[in-house]
Scaffold this motif. Structure first.
Motif, PDB file in Angstrom:
ATOM      1  N   CYS A 342       0.823  -1.216   0.000  1.00  0.00           N
ATOM      2  CA  CYS A 342       0.000   0.000   0.000  1.00  0.00           C
ATOM      3  C   CYS A 342       0.854   1.263   0.000  1.00  0.00           C
ATOM      4  O   CYS A 342       0.321   2.367   0.169  1.00  0.00           O
ATOM      5  N   GLY A 343       2.161   1.101  -0.158  1.00  0.00           N
ATOM      6  CA  GLY A 343       3.043   2.256  -0.228  1.00  0.00           C
ATOM      7  C   GLY A 343       3.543   2.748   1.100  1.00  0.00           C
ATOM      8  O   GLY A 343       4.097   3.849   1.188  1.00  0.00           O
ATOM      9  N   VAL A 344       3.353   1.938   2.151  1.00  0.00           N
ATOM     10  CA  VAL A 344       3.815   2.322   3.478  1.00  0.00           C
ATOM     11  C   VAL A 344       4.967   1.396   3.862  1.00  0.00           C
ATOM     12  O   VAL A 344       4.781   0.197   4.046  1.00  0.00           O
ATOM     13  N   GLU A 345       6.143   1.944   3.985  1.00  0.00           N
ATOM     14  CA  GLU A 345       7.330   1.140   4.295  1.00  0.00           C
ATOM     15  C   GLU A 345       7.596   1.198   5.792  1.00  0.00           C
ATOM     16  O   GLU A 345       7.965   2.238   6.336  1.00  0.00           O
ATOM     17  N   ILE A 346       7.380   0.055   6.455  1.00  0.00           N
ATOM     18  CA  ILE A 346       7.620  -0.027   7.891  1.00  0.00           C
ATOM     19  C   ILE A 346       9.092  -0.334   8.128  1.00  0.00           C
ATOM     20  O   ILE A 346       9.663  -1.219   7.482  1.00  0.00           O
ATOM     21  N   GLY A 347       9.698   0.384   9.051  1.00  0.00           N
ATOM     22  CA  GLY A 347      11.128   0.203   9.313  1.00  0.00           C
ATOM     23  C   GLY A 347      11.448  -1.173   9.871  1.00  0.00           C
ATOM     24  O   GLY A 347      10.754  -1.678  10.767  1.00  0.00           O
ATOM     25  N   LEU A 348      12.485  -1.806   9.326  1.00  0.00           N
ATOM     26  CA  LEU A 348      12.941  -3.098   9.825  1.00  0.00           C
ATOM     27  C   LEU A 348      13.749  -2.911  11.098  1.00  0.00           C
ATOM     28  O   LEU A 348      14.386  -1.871  11.317  1.00  0.00           O
ATOM     29  N   ARG A 349      13.739  -3.929  11.937  1.00  0.00           N
ATOM     30  CA  ARG A 349      14.495  -3.898  13.183  1.00  0.00           C
ATOM     31  C   ARG A 349      15.832  -4.624  13.012  1.00  0.00           C
ATOM     32  O   ARG A 349      15.904  -5.659  12.353  1.00  0.00           O
ATOM     33  N   VAL A 350      16.893  -4.064  13.618  1.00  0.00           N
ATOM     34  CA  VAL A 350      18.197  -4.715  13.628  1.00  0.00           C
ATOM     35  C   VAL A 350      18.235  -5.672  14.811  1.00  0.00           C
ATOM     36  O   VAL A 350      17.950  -5.289  15.946  1.00  0.00           O
ATOM     37  N   ARG A 351      18.591  -6.934  14.537  1.00  0.00           N
ATOM     38  CA  ARG A 351      18.540  -7.941  15.593  1.00  0.00           C
ATOM     39  C   ARG A 351      19.823  -8.767  15.611  1.00  0.00           C
ATOM     40  O   ARG A 351      20.597  -8.787  14.671  1.00  0.00           O
ATOM     41  N   GLY A 352      19.987  -9.532  16.696  1.00  0.00           N
ATOM     42  CA  GLY A 352      21.062 -10.494  16.826  1.00  0.00           C
ATOM     43  C   GLY A 352      20.848 -11.318  18.073  1.00  0.00           C
ATOM     44  O   GLY A 352      20.656 -10.768  19.158  1.00  0.00           O
ATOM     45  N   TYR A 353      20.836 -12.623  17.931  1.00  0.00           N
ATOM     46  CA  TYR A 353      20.611 -13.520  19.053  1.00  0.00           C
ATOM     47  C   TYR A 353      21.765 -14.508  19.146  1.00  0.00           C
ATOM     48  O   TYR A 353      22.589 -14.640  18.245  1.00  0.00           O
ATOM     49  N   ASP A 354      21.817 -15.252  20.252  1.00  0.00           N
ATOM     50  CA  ASP A 354      22.874 -16.235  20.440  1.00  0.00           C
ATOM     51  C   ASP A 354      22.880 -17.259  19.308  1.00  0.00           C
ATOM     52  O   ASP A 354      23.940 -17.671  18.830  1.00  0.00           O
ATOM     53  N   GLU A 355      21.673 -17.695  18.906  1.00  0.00           N
ATOM     54  CA  GLU A 355      21.615 -18.704  17.847  1.00  0.00           C
ATOM     55  C   GLU A 355      21.908 -18.102  16.473  1.00  0.00           C
ATOM     56  O   GLU A 355      22.101 -18.824  15.501  1.00  0.00           O
ATOM     57  N   PHE A 356      21.907 -16.795  16.389  1.00  0.00           N
ATOM     58  CA  PHE A 356      22.248 -16.119  15.143  1.00  0.00           C
ATOM     59  C   PHE A 356      23.358 -15.122  15.466  1.00  0.00           C
ATOM     60  O   PHE A 356      23.089 -13.952  15.751  1.00  0.00           O
ATOM     61  N   PRO A 357      24.597 -15.559  15.477  1.00  0.00           N
ATOM     62  CA  PRO A 357      25.704 -14.676  15.891  1.00  0.00           C
ATOM     63  C   PRO A 357      26.074 -13.670  14.817  1.00  0.00           C
ATOM     64  O   PRO A 357      27.223 -13.550  14.425  1.00  0.00           O
ATOM     65  N   TYR A 358      25.081 -13.014  14.304  1.00  0.00           N
ATOM     66  CA  TYR A 358      25.317 -11.964  13.330  1.00  0.00           C
ATOM     67  C   TYR A 358      24.092 -11.055  13.372  1.00  0.00           C
ATOM     68  O   TYR A 358      23.052 -11.393  13.929  1.00  0.00           O
TER      69      TYR A 358
END
Length: 454
Positions: A342-358
């Motif tokens: 619909c033309g509305v870009e929701i901001g993505l969140r920057v994440r990092g968890y132990d199981e994803f070491p990046y």
């Protein structure tokens, strides 16, 4: 037949149609639909009358009109399906008739003659359920064309058309009884039956209307009477929200209901024909886009959100671990995708968890949407405004709503459209019971407000 001696019950085909009780003189013809109603009128106008008068009137003898009195009572009962009806009435006669309906004067024509081709008089009101609807007729037989020195043979027919009380709504674009979604300030038309959009049918000023706005997702309705009355009215939607409509006839309410089934992923177990239907009124055009986009996914019961999508995770360094998200709940991804389309870009969140070491990016989760300390960024800003349930504004189509464990988009009727474990489906919400682990809105909800203007 002798006046006052007839007691007739007429059950019309097809099964389940209206049942009439007609008591009195045999002057009525009952039609099962509008086309047959008009056909019966035309047949009577051509001389095939229910009650032909056997008295010959010779104008050469200069006799006064010969008067005969008829009386018949038409009562509308519910059909086998429990549906109530009103009825339209037309009187066909080539002679003058004085007619009183329930004691009120309708026609006063005694002694007047009518050419058979112009002998139609339509009763300007509808017969209402619960009334005795008594017709007292004084028929005065006259010679209708003094230029022709011949005897004439006259009579009369009363044609009755039953009309089921089936509230119908039409928007300014011509949509009838199907996902009525209009912008604040637009007008809708409301009638007691869809036939009123196509045919010239009478109305009654004593048919009253009320509109009720859903004040929350529990189905709390505040009813407001309308000033305009009649079998068909126009209504300007001055406020946004989700509305129910009903007619009041002789103290009984008749509600606008669904005219088709709305299946969900379990079939037609909810939102079936005959359930309450609603009119949705949005404030801003993005709300309308959100509704329409979400519903397109719902129409095909999209399975797209049962697997990983490109929106699940966007990794730094180009490493792709989307398979880790297969089978995860995707309701937040669905809302994200619909907004994006619909033309509305929701901001993505920057994440990092132990199981994803990046580090990686992903859309806001349900808990983040429902956390008033979180800020859901979007372009163009601002778009999302959080509301706690205690300060909840009235729901509108296109809002994003949630419980602590699920989220979706409000459809035109207050139902949720969301991505579940069986695909994108529509979940009954307003006024529903037993919606399982979702419950109702619990303690928190989120609403959408788009501050752009058309």
């Amino acid at each position: 037949m002798i006046a006052g001696s007839v007691l007739a019950w007429l059950a019309l085909a097809p099964p389940g149609f209206a049942v009439f009780q007609i008591i009195g003189d045999d002057i009525c013809v009952v039609a099962s639909e509008y086309k047959k109603f008009e056909a019966e009128i035309e047949r009577a106008r051509k001389g095939d009358l229910s009650r032909s008068n056997s008295t010959l009137v010779n104008p050469r003898k200069n006799r006064p009109p010969i008067k005969e009195k008829y009386s018949t009572q038409v009562s509308l009962t519910k059909d086998s399906g429990g549906n109530a009806h009103v009825a339209a009435v037309a009187l066909v006669s080539d002679d003058g008739c004085d007619v009183r309906v329930n004691g009120e004067q309708w026609l006063k024509e005694s002694g007047k003659g009518h050419d058979i081709s112009r002998g139609l008089r339509r009763y300007g009101k509808l017969l209402l359920p619960g009334d005795e609807n008594r017709f007292d007729i004084e028929y005065s037989q006259t010679f209708y064309d003094p230029a022709v020195l011949e005897n004439d043979l006259d009579g009369l027919t009363m044609v009755v058309l039953p009309i089921e009380i089936d509230i119908s709504v039409k928007d300014s674009r011509g949509n009838v009884n199907d996902r009525i979604l209009v912008k604040k300030g637009e007008t809708i038309d409301v009638a007691i039956n869809p036939a009123f959009w196509e045919h010239d049918l009478p109305g009654n000023n004593n048919i009253e209307w009320e509109i009720g706005r859903a004040n929350d997702f529990l189905g709390t309705i505040k009813w407001i009477p309308l000033e305009e009355t009649g079998a068909k009215v126009s209504l300007r939607m001055r406020e946004s929200g989700i509305f129910r409509i009903r007619a009041s006839i002789k103290g009984k309410y008749y509600y606008y209901r669904r005219h088709s089934d709305i299946p969900n992923h379990k079939g037609k177990e909810r939102l079936s024909k005959g359930d309450f239907d609603y009119v949705g009124v949005y404030t801003h055009r993005t709300q309308k886009r959100m509704v329409e986009t979400a519903y397109r996914y719902c129409m095909i019961n999209s399975k797209e959100f049962l697997k990983s999508t490109k929106f699940d995770v966007e990794l730094y360094g180009g490493r792709n671990r989307n398979d880790e998200f297969v089978g995860a709940d995707k309701c937040n991804i669905f809302v994200f995708v619909v907004a994006d389309e619909c033309g509305v870009e929701i901001g993505l969140r920057v994440r990092g968890y132990d199981e994803f070491p990046y580090l990686y990016h992903s859309p806001p989760t349900v808990s983040e949407w429902g956390n008033q300390d979180e800020k859901i960024a979007s372009t163009p800003p601002p778009f999302w405004i959080y509301y706690h349930i205690d300060k909840w504004r009235r729901p509108e189509p296109g809002f994003v709503v949630m419980s602590p464990i699920h989220m979706g988009i409000v459809d035109y009727d207050g139902s949720w459209i969301s991505a579940g474990r069986n695909g994108v489906n529509k979940l009954a919400c307003i006024g529903s019971e037993g919606i399982g682990s979702l419950g109702y809105m619990y303690n928190k909800t989120t609403a959408v407000r788009n501050r752009e203007s058309d």
